[in-house]
Scaffold this motif. Structure first.
Motif, mmCIF file in Angstrom:
data_model
loop_
_atom_site.group_PDB
_atom_site.id
_atom_site.type_symbol
_atom_site.label_atom_id
_atom_site.label_comp_id
_atom_site.label_asym_id
_atom_site.label_seq_id
_atom_site.Cartn_x
_atom_site.Cartn_y
_atom_site.Cartn_z
ATOM 1 N N LYS A 194 47.540 7.958 -3.401
ATOM 2 C CA LYS A 194 46.890 6.391 -3.822
ATOM 3 C C LYS A 194 47.758 5.523 -3.352
ATOM 4 C CE LYS A 194 44.942 8.574 -7.551
ATOM 5 N NZ LYS A 194 44.844 8.796 -8.926
ATOM 6 N N LEU A 195 49.141 5.634 -3.010
ATOM 7 C CA LEU A 195 50.056 4.776 -2.559
ATOM 8 C C LEU A 195 49.726 4.314 -1.008
ATOM 9 C CD1 LEU A 195 52.611 2.981 -3.631
ATOM 10 C CD2 LEU A 195 53.996 4.806 -2.879
ATOM 11 N N PHE A 196 49.125 5.111 -0.236
ATOM 12 C CA PHE A 196 49.031 4.927 1.065
ATOM 13 C C PHE A 196 48.135 3.660 1.284
ATOM 14 C CE2 PHE A 196 46.331 5.261 4.920
ATOM 15 C CZ PHE A 196 47.347 5.036 5.800
ATOM 16 N N ILE A 197 46.947 3.612 0.359
ATOM 17 C CA ILE A 197 45.952 2.436 0.701
ATOM 18 C C ILE A 197 46.644 0.963 0.118
ATOM 19 C CG2 ILE A 197 44.851 2.753 -1.787
ATOM 20 C CD1 ILE A 197 43.464 1.507 1.545
ATOM 21 N N VAL A 198 47.489 1.099 -1.068
ATOM 22 C CA VAL A 198 48.461 0.112 -1.379
ATOM 23 C C VAL A 198 49.215 -0.424 -0.240
ATOM 24 C CG1 VAL A 198 49.982 -0.826 -3.070
ATOM 25 C CG2 VAL A 198 48.107 0.891 -3.644
ATOM 26 N N ALA A 199 49.960 0.452 0.376
ATOM 27 C CA ALA A 199 50.932 0.334 1.328
ATOM 28 C C ALA A 199 50.077 -0.366 2.637
ATOM 29 C CB ALA A 199 51.553 1.594 1.852
#
Length: 166
Positions: free
Chosen positions: A98-103
């Motif tokens: 989920k952190l990938f899209i935020v990043a």
């Protein structure tokens, strides 16, 4: 032909579309086993875009080149940290993060802000800015994909060793 402002806005819209496309591709890739070819090919395909530098108007100055490469490599750290593989059902899969899209959204936002600031304050030609941001993107994608490939090969060796008869 086109105003500088129009070109900046158009590039922002294209960047936002790329975020959506990259996220959709990423989600699809987490559902299929990973293969080395799909890790290696994107930077090779992107490298063809370097042909723009044949034309002098796209070439950045040396300080712009160095800062683009450094920024791209720094940004790649975020992508590297959010891209890990795992073994499931004796196959290698890209882990969902989920952190990938935020990043990804954060990195694109930083690029957009940088593009706006450069366009408004330093008055860099739009073609030259395209070259600068191409270098930044390539300098971000190449280390990320190399890291992914190294991680993939490590897990592939583990799988191969585990599947070998003793």
């Amino acid at each position: 032909m086109f105003t500088k402002q129009f070109l900046v806005i158009a590039s922002i819209i294209v960047s936002l579309l790329m975020v959506v496309i990259v996220n959709l591709v990423r989600l699809r890739n987490t559902k299929k086993p990973a293969v080395a070819k799909k890790i290696i090919l994107p930077p090779l395909f992107m490298a063809t875009g370097a042909s723009m530098f044949i034309l002098p108007m796209f070439r950045p100055t040396l300080p712009e080149l160095i800062s683009s490469v450094v920024m791209g490599m720094l940004f790649s750290i975020v992508l590297i940290k959010t891209s890990k593989f795992e073994i499931r059902d004796n196959q290698i899969y890209l882990q969902r993060s989920k952190l990938f899209i935020v990043a990804l959204i954060g990195l694109v936002a930083l690029r957009m802000i940088g593009k706006i600031i450069l366009a408004e304050t330093i008055h860099i030609d739009p073609a030259q800015m395209s070259g600068i941001f191409f270098i930044l993107a390539f300098s971000m994608i190449l280390p990320w994909r190399i890291s992914m490939y190294i991680g993939f090969r490590k897990l592939k060796r583990q799988l191969d060793n585990a599947c070998r008869p003793t």
